[in-house]
Design an enzyme around this catalytic site. Sequence first.
Site, PDB file in Angstrom:
ATOM      1  N   HIS A 136      23.195  27.175 105.530  1.00 54.79           N
ATOM      2  CA  HIS A 136      22.205  28.019 104.879  1.00 54.79           C
ATOM      3  C   HIS A 136      21.862  29.180 105.810  1.00 54.79           C
ATOM      4  O   HIS A 136      21.769  29.002 107.022  1.00 54.79           O
ATOM      5  CB  HIS A 136      20.940  27.221 104.557  1.00 54.79           C
ATOM      6  N   ASP A 151      27.996  26.411  95.674  1.00 54.01           N
ATOM      7  CA  ASP A 151      26.536  26.403  95.733  1.00 54.01           C
ATOM      8  C   ASP A 151      25.913  26.154  94.359  1.00 54.01           C
ATOM      9  O   ASP A 151      26.235  26.846  93.383  1.00 54.01           O
ATOM     10  CB  ASP A 151      26.058  27.756  96.277  1.00 54.01           C
ATOM     11  N   CYS A 162      19.390  23.594  99.159  1.00 47.90           N
ATOM     12  CA  CYS A 162      20.570  23.998  99.930  1.00 47.90           C
ATOM     13  C   CYS A 162      20.478  23.716 101.429  1.00 47.90           C
ATOM     14  O   CYS A 162      21.352  23.068 102.007  1.00 47.90           O
ATOM     15  CB  CYS A 162      20.822  25.500  99.730  1.00 47.90           C
ATOM     16  N   ASP A 219      26.449  21.248  96.653  1.00 45.43           N
ATOM     17  CA  ASP A 219      25.478  20.801  97.650  1.00 45.43           C
ATOM     18  C   ASP A 219      24.307  20.017  97.060  1.00 45.43           C
ATOM     19  O   ASP A 219      23.597  19.324  97.790  1.00 45.43           O
ATOM     20  CB  ASP A 219      24.970  21.973  98.496  1.00 45.43           C
ATOM     21  N   HIS A 220      24.086  20.100  95.768  1.00 42.46           N
ATOM     22  CA  HIS A 220      23.060  19.306  95.067  1.00 42.46           C
ATOM     23  C   HIS A 220      23.213  19.565  93.582  1.00 42.46           C
ATOM     24  O   HIS A 220      23.985  20.426  93.159  1.00 42.46           O
ATOM     25  CB  HIS A 220      21.643  19.695  95.529  1.00 42.46           C
TER      26      HIS A 220
END
Length: 502
Positions: A114, A16, A58, A307-308
């Site tokens: 999430h 994450d 997320c 995730d990013h």
Amino acid sequence: MASADKPLNVIFIAVDDMNDWVGVVGGHPQAKTPNMDRLVELTGAMVFNRAYCPATVCGPSRSSILTGLRPSTTGVYGNGNNLKASPVAKDATTLPQYFSEHGYHTLSSGKIFHKHPVWEGMDEGQWAFDEWASNGGKTGVDTSKGPLNKLPMLKGGGGRKGRGLEFDWGPTGVPVEETGDYKTCAWAAEQLDRDFDGKPFFMAVGVSKPHLPFYVPQEFFNMHPLEDVQIPEIVPDDLDDIKNPKGKNKFKPSDDFQRVQNANMFKEVTQAYLAAVSYADYCVGVVLDKLEKSPYADNTIVVIWGDHGWFLGEKLRYRKTHLWEESTRVPLIIRVPELTQPGSRSNRIVNLLDLYPTLAEWCGLPTKEGLEGVSFADLKSLAPEDERPTLTTMGYKNHSVRGDRYRYTRYDDGTEELYDHLKDPMERRNLITDPEMKPVVKQMRAYLPKHDEPRSPDNDIDKKRLRRTLGKIFKMDPKYRDMANRGELDPEFVKSIFNETK
């Protein structure tokens, strides 16, 4: 790829808020991630140098990855949108469900979907797996005395609670073995002693750090001595050439950035993020070490993804969201037995949205119809003229298209950006007003979605109040905690306690 006598298993590891600050990815020269590095350099995994996320927060990113559908298709644009409330995506067959339908035993622990509060408990995507485990864990941090970092709030920015505690960092009060991510990864390692009744397995493992707050054991801070920490370059006028249609500045420095700047704590927050990434890597190493010693070592795909992206002062901000390279580019490391080689890299543009069809193809599953990602299972890098630009979304009608050379971004208010990565890899010169760039802009606009689904309904349950409610229920009988983890509480019972809770 998969053979009938020895099908491929999958270990699917989500980390994450991890940006490209991974040793083998090269986002920061001082990143220390020996376990992920070893997977690439010795075990034989591939680093995807140009991997991008479908969304820069997320919830929508994970929903997109797990359904194979873009946010603009599902209407899942923010963390308040539960995938199961989307009229478009609520009945979509998710990646683990597709594997389960085709003979795999699917299991998971940690953050993969999430989390969303629901009356049955907390929806963490338990429904998508054959088996789901909650492993707990703690930090040992006394937040009543926080924030640990002593970072002052901005004038008029409120007290030390809430957002002040959220943007915090410091050492845990418990050893690594008692922390949540370690417990999740230890659970995953234990599963490799099983035979899954002869079935191949798809195991999803969610590591929550380096998500804020950066509470990790002191030993990981010690790996990055403060006096040696190198901070990203800060460009004070970085945002000045991004104008909205009225000619006003579209962006300004974030509150977090201003707090760090006022306190001159750039090194401290950089150290904390590096420490949190090193901690996450340590936990991932628990799984990788066990896999190497297990009977599954030579027939298991390993996928490690963030995730990013995440800002550490670039673009005068911290945290995630937005549509620049630092928030859209992600680490993606994949090991496929007999296919990927030690130290291998790909410069092909890929999106995490592509993982669904790619994994299905590697594992010999039938092609799933209706997916918006494109399989890259052959791993061949494409010539620039054949490269397919990729799309990242942040909210309704905010999109960024990343091609081989250029990034083009358009917002819902009409603001536009264009960057030339050949000359400007840090995206500091917006070329949108350059008349010579009009053909490029026209070409890139063609990749914007033709349809933007309206935002799905927000989750209207008070999350904090529901957590207090669940706390009361758990004290009534320990069995209720297990039922909540499985999403099996009686909704009417929960509502009755909720209505009595302040």
